[in-house]
Enzyme design. Structure first.
Site, PDB file in Angstrom:
ATOM      1  CB  SER A  46     -17.257  12.208  22.064  1.00 19.96           C
ATOM      2  OG  SER A  46     -17.675  13.522  22.390  1.00 19.96           O
ATOM      3  CE  LYS A 114     -15.965  14.581  30.147  1.00 16.25           C
ATOM      4  NZ  LYS A 114     -15.203  13.329  30.042  1.00 16.25           N
ATOM      5  CD  GLU A 183     -19.845   7.532  28.856  1.00 14.01           C
ATOM      6  OE1 GLU A 183     -18.950   8.364  29.142  1.00 14.01           O
ATOM      7  OE2 GLU A 183     -19.996   7.055  27.723  1.00 14.01           O
TER       8      GLU A 183
HETATM    9  O1  KIV Z   1     -16.149  13.080  25.348  1.00 18.81           O
HETATM   10  C1  KIV Z   1     -17.353  13.131  25.597  1.00 18.81           C
HETATM   11  O2  KIV Z   1     -18.157  13.599  24.807  1.00 18.81           O
HETATM   12  C2  KIV Z   1     -17.811  12.588  26.875  1.00 18.81           C
HETATM   13  C3  KIV Z   1     -19.243  12.156  26.933  1.00 18.81           C
HETATM   14  C4  KIV Z   1     -19.378  10.923  27.702  1.00 18.81           C
HETATM   15  C5  KIV Z   1     -20.139  13.224  27.442  1.00 18.81           C
HETATM   16  O3  KIV Z   1     -17.063  12.495  27.799  1.00 18.81           O
END
Ligand code: KIV
Length: 285
Positions: A46, A114, A183
């Site tokens: 993000s 992630k 999400e």
């Molecule tokens: O990139 C990001 O900030 C995310 C949000 C949905 C937490 O994956």
């Protein structure tokens, strides 16, 4: 406070203790997050929207993400930090996924990575876990494939699509992920997935029943103004505060109210008179 581990998060889930989670991309924010006591921080892609000004997350590169992760690690040395795998850093092959996850570990000393996707990224999750790294899955609204799912929209709002998410969540847990990010899904779906999985489920726009919550720092501080999703609670209005400060500074400079005496350095005693005397002789060539 010692840095938390994946085992602590499992224990927190068992005890029903909520996990606190926020995104961070820069040094001062990371320092403040650590001081405030977050359980985990996400160096999210993000950053593409919040920091780099893109309209989505897709343009972010591994080099940019690793650099943000290094900065956040320096600001929060004792916090569990997760590096977010950017678009095309893992979709292309299991080998690319392992290599790029490894870059986050080697170059930025993250505690986990992630990646987005359900059953279709199971081989990548297995590969990264088998290489000795920790993975957080991410399903529901997956911004890297927002074009494919019709934009930044809530997911799992029908029984059929909710069931697909439940199947994805189970597959991610089976593949060895230590946690799942969910999400933009209805709270009922968040509840079912949280109760079905043994691993912690962190929610963003997934209701009140998940094992913890994450927000994007620019949203919750009211700093990122391009758009604010329904699930955001604003804890401050930094945009207003910052703009006001900028306007005051501009006005102070224009009117000569800044700088004042107290903002000035003084010459060492007697040196000003010496300088005046030298100047009277002229400035040497
Ligand atoms: O990139 C990001 O900030 C995310 C949000 C949905 C937490 O994956």
């Amino acid at each position: 406070m010692p840095k938390k581990t994946v085992l602590d998060f499992l224990e927190m889930k068992k005890r029903g203790e909520k996990i606190t989670y926020l995104t961070a991309y820069d040094f001062p924010t990371a320092q403040l997050c650590e001081k405030a006591g977050f359980d985990m921080l996400l160096v999210g892609d993000s950053a593409g929207m919040v920091v780099h000004g893109y309209s989505g997350t897709v343009p972010m590169t591994m080099d940019q993400m690793v650099q943000h992760a290094q900065i956040v690690r320096r600001g929060a040395p004792n916090t569990f930090i997760i590096g977010d795998m950017p678009f095309l850093s893992y979709q292309t092959s299991v080998q690319d996924a392992i290599y790029n996850a490894g870059r986050f570990y080697k170059e930025a000393e993250v505690d986990a990575i992630k990646l987005e996707g359900g059953r279709r990224v199971v081989p990548q999750i297995e590969g990264i876990v088998n290489a000795g790294m920790s993975v957080m899955g991410h399903i529901g609204l997956t911004p890297q494939s927002s074009g494919q799912i019709g934009g930044f929209k809530a997911q799992g709002r029908t029984a059929e699509t909710a069931m697909e998410l439940i199947k994805d969540a189970i597959a991610i847990e089976k593949a060895g992920a230590f946690a799942l990010l969910l999400e933009a899904v209805p709270p009922e779906v968040g509840k079912i997935i949280t109760e079905t999985l043994k691993i912690p489920v962190l929610g963003i726009g997934a209701g009140m029943y998940t094992d913890g919550q994450v927000l994007i720092v620019g949203d919750m501080l009211g700093y990122f103004e391009a758009f604010t999703p329904k699930f955001v609670k604003k804890y401050a209005n930094l945009a207003e505060i910052i703009e006001k400060a900028f306007r005051e500074y501009i006005e102070d400079v224009r009117t000569g109210r800044f700088p004042e005496e107290k903002h000035c350095y003084r010459m060492i005693e007697g040196e000003h008179e010496k300088l005046e005397a030298l100047l009277k002789k002229g400035i040497p060539e």
